[in-house]
Write a protein that holds these residues in place. Sequence first.
Motif, PDB file in Angstrom:
ATOM      1  N   ILE A  55       1.025  -1.374   0.038  1.00 56.12           N
ATOM      2  CA  ILE A  55       0.186  -0.059   0.051  1.00 56.12           C
ATOM      3  C   ILE A  55       0.896   1.176  -0.038  1.00 56.12           C
ATOM      4  N   LEU A  56       0.977   2.027  -1.148  1.00 52.68           N
ATOM      5  CA  LEU A  56       1.900   2.981  -1.284  1.00 52.68           C
ATOM      6  C   LEU A  56       1.163   4.311  -1.483  1.00 52.68           C
ATOM      7  N   GLN A  57       1.281   5.323  -0.486  1.00 52.38           N
ATOM      8  CA  GLN A  57       0.507   6.456  -0.468  1.00 52.38           C
ATOM      9  C   GLN A  57       0.956   7.641   0.082  1.00 52.38           C
ATOM     10  N   VAL A 112      11.211  -0.661  -9.388  1.00 48.99           N
ATOM     11  CA  VAL A 112      11.801  -1.026  -8.173  1.00 48.99           C
ATOM     12  C   VAL A 112      10.878  -1.828  -7.011  1.00 48.99           C
ATOM     13  N   PHE A 113       9.737  -0.982  -6.827  1.00 47.53           N
ATOM     14  CA  PHE A 113       8.872  -1.631  -6.168  1.00 47.53           C
ATOM     15  C   PHE A 113       8.347  -2.818  -6.572  1.00 47.53           C
ATOM     16  N   SER A 114       7.995  -3.026  -7.745  1.00 48.45           N
ATOM     17  CA  SER A 114       7.491  -4.217  -8.306  1.00 48.45           C
ATOM     18  C   SER A 114       8.543  -5.420  -7.917  1.00 48.45           C
ATOM     19  N   LEU A 115       9.574  -4.999  -7.644  1.00 46.81           N
ATOM     20  CA  LEU A 115      10.615  -6.264  -7.301  1.00 46.81           C
ATOM     21  C   LEU A 115      10.304  -6.664  -5.885  1.00 46.81           C
ATOM     22  N   MET A 116       9.518  -5.974  -5.096  1.00 48.37           N
ATOM     23  CA  MET A 116       9.463  -6.172  -3.662  1.00 48.37           C
ATOM     24  C   MET A 116       7.887  -6.571  -3.507  1.00 48.37           C
ATOM     25  N   ALA A 117       7.199  -6.672  -4.226  1.00 52.90           N
ATOM     26  CA  ALA A 117       5.752  -6.852  -3.984  1.00 52.90           C
ATOM     27  C   ALA A 117       4.868  -7.554  -5.227  1.00 52.90           C
ATOM     28  N   ASP A 118       3.720  -8.203  -4.849  1.00 50.10           N
ATOM     29  CA  ASP A 118       3.169  -8.990  -5.979  1.00 50.10           C
ATOM     30  C   ASP A 118       1.847  -8.248  -6.416  1.00 50.10           C
ATOM     31  N   MET A 121      -2.189  12.328  -5.115  1.00 47.52           N
ATOM     32  CA  MET A 121      -2.756  13.243  -5.382  1.00 47.52           C
ATOM     33  C   MET A 121      -2.888  13.815  -7.007  1.00 47.52           C
ATOM     34  N   THR A 122      -2.345  12.913  -7.596  1.00 49.42           N
ATOM     35  CA  THR A 122      -2.098  13.245  -9.010  1.00 49.42           C
ATOM     36  C   THR A 122      -2.194  11.872  -9.718  1.00 49.42           C
ATOM     37  N   HIS A 123      -3.232  11.888 -10.539  1.00 53.69           N
ATOM     38  CA  HIS A 123      -3.782  10.627 -11.242  1.00 53.69           C
ATOM     39  C   HIS A 123      -2.576  10.288 -12.280  1.00 53.69           C
ATOM     40  N   MET A 124      -1.995  10.957 -13.068  1.00 53.68           N
ATOM     41  CA  MET A 124      -0.934  10.729 -13.840  1.00 53.68           C
ATOM     42  C   MET A 124       0.016  10.045 -13.222  1.00 53.68           C
ATOM     43  N   CYS A 125       0.431  10.112 -12.041  1.00 53.18           N
ATOM     44  CA  CYS A 125       1.546   9.753 -11.456  1.00 53.18           C
ATOM     45  C   CYS A 125       1.146   8.058 -11.176  1.00 53.18           C
ATOM     46  N   ALA A 126       0.138   7.804 -10.896  1.00 51.05           N
ATOM     47  CA  ALA A 126      -0.461   6.260 -10.858  1.00 51.05           C
ATOM     48  C   ALA A 126      -0.192   5.795 -12.257  1.00 51.05           C
ATOM     49  N   GLN A 127      -0.463   6.362 -13.323  1.00 46.01           N
ATOM     50  CA  GLN A 127      -0.287   5.837 -14.589  1.00 46.01           C
ATOM     51  C   GLN A 127       1.201   5.649 -14.925  1.00 46.01           C
ATOM     52  N   ARG A 128       1.750   6.561 -14.625  1.00 49.23           N
ATOM     53  CA  ARG A 128       3.302   6.545 -15.089  1.00 49.23           C
ATOM     54  C   ARG A 128       4.103   5.517 -14.233  1.00 49.23           C
ATOM     55  N   PHE A 129       3.716   5.400 -12.897  1.00 51.18           N
ATOM     56  CA  PHE A 129       4.033   4.295 -11.886  1.00 51.18           C
ATOM     57  C   PHE A 129       3.759   2.851 -12.516  1.00 51.18           C
ATOM     58  N   ALA A 130       2.454   2.868 -13.154  1.00 49.75           N
ATOM     59  CA  ALA A 130       2.101   1.478 -13.487  1.00 49.75           C
ATOM     60  C   ALA A 130       2.740   1.032 -14.813  1.00 49.75           C
ATOM     61  N   ALA A 131       3.282   2.209 -15.508  1.00 51.16           N
ATOM     62  CA  ALA A 131       3.791   1.825 -16.606  1.00 51.16           C
ATOM     63  C   ALA A 131       4.922   1.242 -16.740  1.00 51.16           C
ATOM     64  N   GLN A 132       5.894   1.568 -15.468  1.00 48.81           N
ATOM     65  CA  GLN A 132       7.129   0.862 -15.153  1.00 48.81           C
ATOM     66  C   GLN A 132       6.865  -0.572 -14.311  1.00 48.81           C
ATOM     67  N   SER A 133       5.846  -0.648 -13.962  1.00 47.00           N
ATOM     68  CA  SER A 133       5.700  -1.714 -12.924  1.00 47.00           C
ATOM     69  C   SER A 133       5.570  -3.090 -13.621  1.00 47.00           C
ATOM     70  N   THR A 134       5.977  -4.144 -13.088  1.00 46.40           N
ATOM     71  CA  THR A 134       5.873  -5.605 -13.718  1.00 46.40           C
ATOM     72  C   THR A 134       4.973  -6.270 -12.778  1.00 46.40           C
ATOM     73  N   VAL A 135       4.141  -5.671 -11.755  1.00 42.62           N
ATOM     74  CA  VAL A 135       3.109  -6.347 -11.103  1.00 42.62           C
ATOM     75  C   VAL A 135       1.875  -5.548 -11.092  1.00 42.62           C
TER      76      VAL A 135
END
Length: 317
Positions: free
Chosen positions: A69-71, A110-116, A123-137
């Motif tokens: 849970i990243l907030q 980086v975080f997707s190496l440590m979580a499933d 506070m910014t929706h584009m951040c979640a989209q950018r984060f997801a684009a780099q995540s492997t989970v």
Amino acid sequence: MHTFELSAQSATATMPNSNVSGPRHLICFKNWSVDLIMDVIESALCLKCRLQDTHGQRMDVLENSKVMILQEVNEPFLNMAVSKAATLLGAYDVNITDQLVWENDYMGRVFSLMADAIFVSTMTHMCAQRFAAQSTVPVLCMRSRTHATIQALATVMAVFEQFGTLRGINVSYFGSPHPVLNSYLLLCPMLGANLRFRCCCEKCPVSPLLYKASEEIVEHTHTHLKQCSCKDNALQNADVVISGPSNPKKIDEFRLCIRDIESNTNKPWIFFHTGPRGKEVDDHLFEHKNSKTFTAFENFQYIAAAMMAYVMKNYKF
């Protein structure tokens, strides 16, 4: 009350599109299909029927998985709902609350190496989209400026429990602009509901962020959408009334009571408060027999469980 008739599926049934490659991200309702929305809600309803009381319960659906849970800002109700859901399904959870530097594109990697799976509140929706684009989970939007995913779905789930459908239901939102309103602007027309809302005063007219997107969906689904300038218009013929938290300086503009609702609709209405509750709603309405606010809060954990079971295991209860 109408009974919501679930399709006959086993507790081990899987969601559709099981052959989709890559992680399943749940970021924006604009990218969800109606079938997916309904599958998540049906799955949550099945789980609730199966486990009315989740205290002390632990399943093995996500056994030994790690849910992060990243907030940016602590959201206690959402935080606990996701944590409880993860524990219920047999996973372990870790909560990180920090002023995150979302601009670093490597963070998702980086975080997707440590979580499933990772639930994100930003506070910014584009951040979640950018984060997801780099995540492997799988990355799931828990809350952003434009979405209140878990809360909106939990409320919609409570409406299904009461009426059995959203199709043809008149939803009224009355309160200051809020991420949950943006979610309703997409969910209501997608699921066949009509939406009236008032979120600003006449002196300062503003439209919510996803109003234009909602208009486009309404055009295709032949539902109704109206932004209202007065309380009576917003509450007209309402089946579902949702009150949002108000700016302390605008309490009088968004004050709501039972008389307001009953004088504008002759339907068997139900009421929800988005929270946190302020003086805009009195005890008589908040604690009224038609208030389903706590039902929606209870549904947070079931929606969170249904979402993570889908993205991690393609699993439907």
